[in-house]
Design an enzyme around this catalytic site. Structure first.
Site, PDB file in Angstrom:
ATOM      1  N   ARG A  64      40.083  32.452  43.867  1.00 34.41           N
ATOM      2  CA  ARG A  64      40.973  33.512  44.333  1.00 34.41           C
ATOM      3  C   ARG A  64      40.275  34.871  44.300  1.00 34.41           C
ATOM      4  O   ARG A  64      40.456  35.697  45.208  1.00 34.41           O
ATOM      5  CB  ARG A  64      42.234  33.544  43.462  1.00 34.41           C
ATOM      6  N   HIS A  68      40.088  37.229  47.573  1.00 36.93           N
ATOM      7  CA  HIS A  68      40.716  38.546  47.565  1.00 36.93           C
ATOM      8  C   HIS A  68      39.688  39.658  47.683  1.00 36.93           C
ATOM      9  O   HIS A  68      39.984  40.710  48.252  1.00 36.93           O
ATOM     10  CB  HIS A  68      41.558  38.714  46.301  1.00 36.93           C
ATOM     11  N   ASN A  97      47.617  41.469  44.100  1.00 39.99           N
ATOM     12  CA  ASN A  97      46.609  40.916  43.190  1.00 39.99           C
ATOM     13  C   ASN A  97      47.240  40.501  41.858  1.00 39.99           C
ATOM     14  O   ASN A  97      46.528  40.292  40.873  1.00 39.99           O
ATOM     15  CB  ASN A  97      45.492  41.936  42.938  1.00 39.99           C
ATOM     16  N   HIS A 198      44.600  25.969  48.170  1.00 40.85           N
ATOM     17  CA  HIS A 198      45.816  25.826  47.360  1.00 40.85           C
ATOM     18  C   HIS A 198      45.853  24.474  46.649  1.00 40.85           C
ATOM     19  O   HIS A 198      46.782  24.213  45.883  1.00 40.85           O
ATOM     20  CB  HIS A 198      47.066  25.982  48.239  1.00 40.85           C
ATOM     21  N   THR A 199      44.872  23.637  46.903  1.00 40.79           N
ATOM     22  CA  THR A 199      44.761  22.392  46.132  1.00 40.79           C
ATOM     23  C   THR A 199      44.473  22.680  44.665  1.00 40.79           C
ATOM     24  O   THR A 199      44.639  21.818  43.812  1.00 40.79           O
ATOM     25  CB  THR A 199      43.652  21.493  46.717  1.00 40.79           C
TER      26      THR A 199
END
Length: 326
Positions: A64, A68, A97, A198-199
């Site tokens: 992530r 981001h 965030n 997203h796994t």
């Protein structure tokens, strides 16, 4: 008890891309630090390995961080900055965030690198290399080993406002996500694969509770909806209560694509890509063929991680990832 590093390497295959991508005043290339800091990638990998062994949930926040960072003005390490012209306006303070963590790993890696190669390896590269290793380092089933290009330099500013404007919302639609990826030359198939990140990990109730009440989103299976309503029963705990993104939340695999076809998509975008006629064929294909998912994820990741990078004499190489050089 430790585990041999060799067990982790290329568990389910390695993928590669071009060995160099041109920038404005320099290039990204494979093994950019092979002369200036030969052990750089090994040091990053050792830190990520230790983190994964002590905390199997490390992979999701590391990945992530990479996504981001790249989404806001390109992959420039700005997400790690703790100061700007206004310390209350740093990127990490953005509500989008929320839940960002494992920044301490970045700082630990940077400290180790500064001991052997002072002011050589950028924080922007550390983020991308750590994400690469987080994807691949799994005891049960590792994801692809992506040959990430390096040579990025660090930004000297961060902006909460730019983060708010550029990071996708938790209720993003297929149209909006397709537009975001198109601007980065990422096609729809690659974009669906990237959402497959997203796994890994979890989602906090605050990001999907609107799908549960006052009536349940009809794209959720009744059983799954009931489970989520139970988890998110107390609105005052929406920032701390959470559910797993898929049934194998610590493993980078294609189970996510199987889950969302069965009404188990945690976020709105998870459910939508499983039913939208533009994206559904890719969801079905990735659910059947994990290697195809790995291949397209790798292609998309390499494009995303090379978008709008600082190279050559642009930006700087921070001595401390949290602060710009004085």
């Amino acid at each position: 008890m430790g585990f041999p590093l060799a067990l982790f390497l290329c568990t389910l295959g390695c993928f590669s891309a071009s060995t160099a991508i041109a920038g404005i005043s320099g290039i990204l290339e494979l093994h950019f630090y092979k002369t200036s800091c030969p052990d750089a990638e090994m040091i990053v990998r050792e830190h990520v390995t230790r983190s994964m062994l002590t905390d199997p949930s490390s992979a999701a926040p590391l990945l992530r961080l990479a996504f981001h960072d790249c989404q806001v003005d390109g992959c420039d390490g700005s997400i790690l900055l703790k100061e700007s012209s206004n310390s209350l306006e740093i990127e990490a303070q953005s509500q989008k965030n929320f839940g960002i963590r494992k920044l301490d790993i970045m700082n630990n890696i940077k400290s180790s690198l500064e001991e052997v190669c002072p002011q050589t390896v950028s924080c922007a590269d550390i983020i991308q290399l750590a994400a690469r290793d987080a994807i691949n380092l799994h005891l049960q089933a590792g994801g692809p080993f992506i040959k990430v290009l390096t040579g990025r330099r660090d930004s000297i500013s961060a902006s909460k406002k730019r983060a708010e404007n550029q990071l996708p919302a938790s209720n993003i639609s297929v149209n909006e996500f397709a537009k975001i990826f198109h601007e980065k030359n990422i096609n729809l198939q690659e974009g669906v694969a990237l959402i497959g990140a997203h796994t890994l990990g979890i989602g906090h109730c605050r990001n999907f509770e609107e799908r549960l009440r006052p009536v349940s989103d009809p794209t959720l299976s009744p059983t799954f909806s009931l489970q989520l309503q139970t988890v998110c029963s107390d609105p005052s705990l929406a920032d701390v209560a959470f559910a797993q993104n898929d049934a194998t939340a610590f493993i980078f695999d294609n189970h996510y694509f199987i889950d969302i076809q069965n009404g188990r998509g945690l976020l709105k975008i998870d459910s939508e890509i499983a039913t939208d006629p533009r994206t559904m064929p890719h969801v079905i294909a990735f659910g059947k063929d994990m290697q195809q998912f790995f291949h397209m994820f790798t292609s998309g990741f390499l494009k995303l991680s090379s978008h709008k990078v600082l190279v050559g004499e642009e930006g700087e190489i921070r001595r401390d990832c949290s602060f710009k050089n004085s």
